[in-house]
Design an enzyme around this catalytic site. Structure first.
Site, short mmCIF file in Angstrom:
data_model
loop_
_atom_site.label_atom_id
_atom_site.label_comp_id
_atom_site.label_asym_id
_atom_site.label_seq_id
_atom_site.Cartn_x
_atom_site.Cartn_y
_atom_site.Cartn_z
CE1 TYR A 37 -31.91 14.09 17.71
CE2 TYR A 37 -30.98 12.70 15.98
CZ TYR A 37 -31.61 13.87 16.38
OH TYR A 37 -31.96 14.80 15.43
CB ILE B 47 -29.78 21.21 9.11
CG1 ILE B 47 -30.56 20.12 8.34
CG2 ILE B 47 -30.29 22.60 8.73
CD1 ILE B 47 -30.48 20.21 6.84
#
Length: 260
Positions: free
Chosen positions: A165, A198
């Site tokens: 990632y 988020i």
């Protein structure tokens, strides 16, 4: 619906939920016609329905961003349907340990399988490159365009247990800066947004766990995680004429996380 993006056409990948859906709704609310693109058909159609119920215009196109033929068809469908492409938000992405058949989870660099490493790189990095590869020629023909790519705070620092990632998001930052330089004099601006924590489906598991949630929030100077809408408004600004002298920029939306 008149607004900042009145008469403009925006293409958004990964628009079936989270940041992508919030951004699609925000662009539509500000006058844009939106092409919603995702591999999740049901979620994508729900986004289109929400836009239309609010009085906007949108269509859905299925896409696997790792497949060039599908990405090419996505852009072609957008232009065939709406006649142009003004803005693109290349947002499709997955996290380590997500996706059907994944065995990656949270593990160290030497523990990652080649299959899982490639899967995350292919979606998060190759998918952005393929999208730009087919969006840019249309924008060159028009003489103008704005592209925003989704990177992450993980594209600016290292994170334990997130090898692929982190690598993919660092790649998106580099890809963004390179394209920004290549097309700066041809009317195309290319920027990326770097969200921190988020509240989205991608972070839902962590936020649902009291211990992990408390750990995440404790690292946030503002004492909370961000919302998809806060990222959507940042993407909209980067795509708008208000940011006409901004290109090659990595816009961090992290509540001060990287300032520590």
């Amino acid at each position: 619906m008149a607004g900042t993006f009145d008469t403009q056409v925006t293409l958004i990948t990964g628009a079936s939920s989270g940041i992508g859906r919030a951004t699609a709704l925000h662009f539509a609310a500000n006058g844009a016609t939106v092409m919603v693109a995702d591999s999740n058909v049901d979620g994508g159609e729900e986004t289109v329905t929400a836009i239309k119920e609010a009085g906007g215009e949108a269509s859905f196109v299925h896409v696997d961003v790792t497949q060039e033929s599908e990405v090419e068809a996505m852009v072609a469908r957008t232009v065939e349907t709406y006649g142009r492409l003004d803005c693109a938000f290349n947002n499709a992405g997955i996290a380590s340990g997500r996706g059907a058949g994944s065995t990656s989870g949270r593990r160290l660099t030497h523990e990652f399988s080649e299959e899982d490493f490639d899967r995350i790189i292919n979606v998060n990095l190759k998918g952005v490159w393929l999208s730009m590869k087919h969006e840019i020629p249309q924008m060159l023909e028009q003489g103008k365009g704005a592209i925003v790519n989704t990177a992450s705070v993980a594209g600016l620092i290292g994170l334990v247990n997130a090898t692929s990632y982190v690598a993919s998001k660092h790649g998106v930052v580099g890809l963004t800066k390179t394209a920004a330089l290549e097309y700066a004099q041809q009317g195309i601006r290319v920027n990326c947004v770097c969200p921190g924590y988020i509240e989205t489906p991608m972070t839902a598991a962590g936020l649902a766990d009291p211990v992990r949630s408390a750990s995440m929030i404790s690292r946030e100077p503002m004492g909370r995680v961000g919302t998809p809408q806060e990222v959507a408004e940042t993407v909209a600004w980067l795509s708008s004429d208000a940011a006409s002298f901004v290109t090659g920029h990595t816009m961090v939306v992290d509540g001060g996380y990287l300032a520590q």
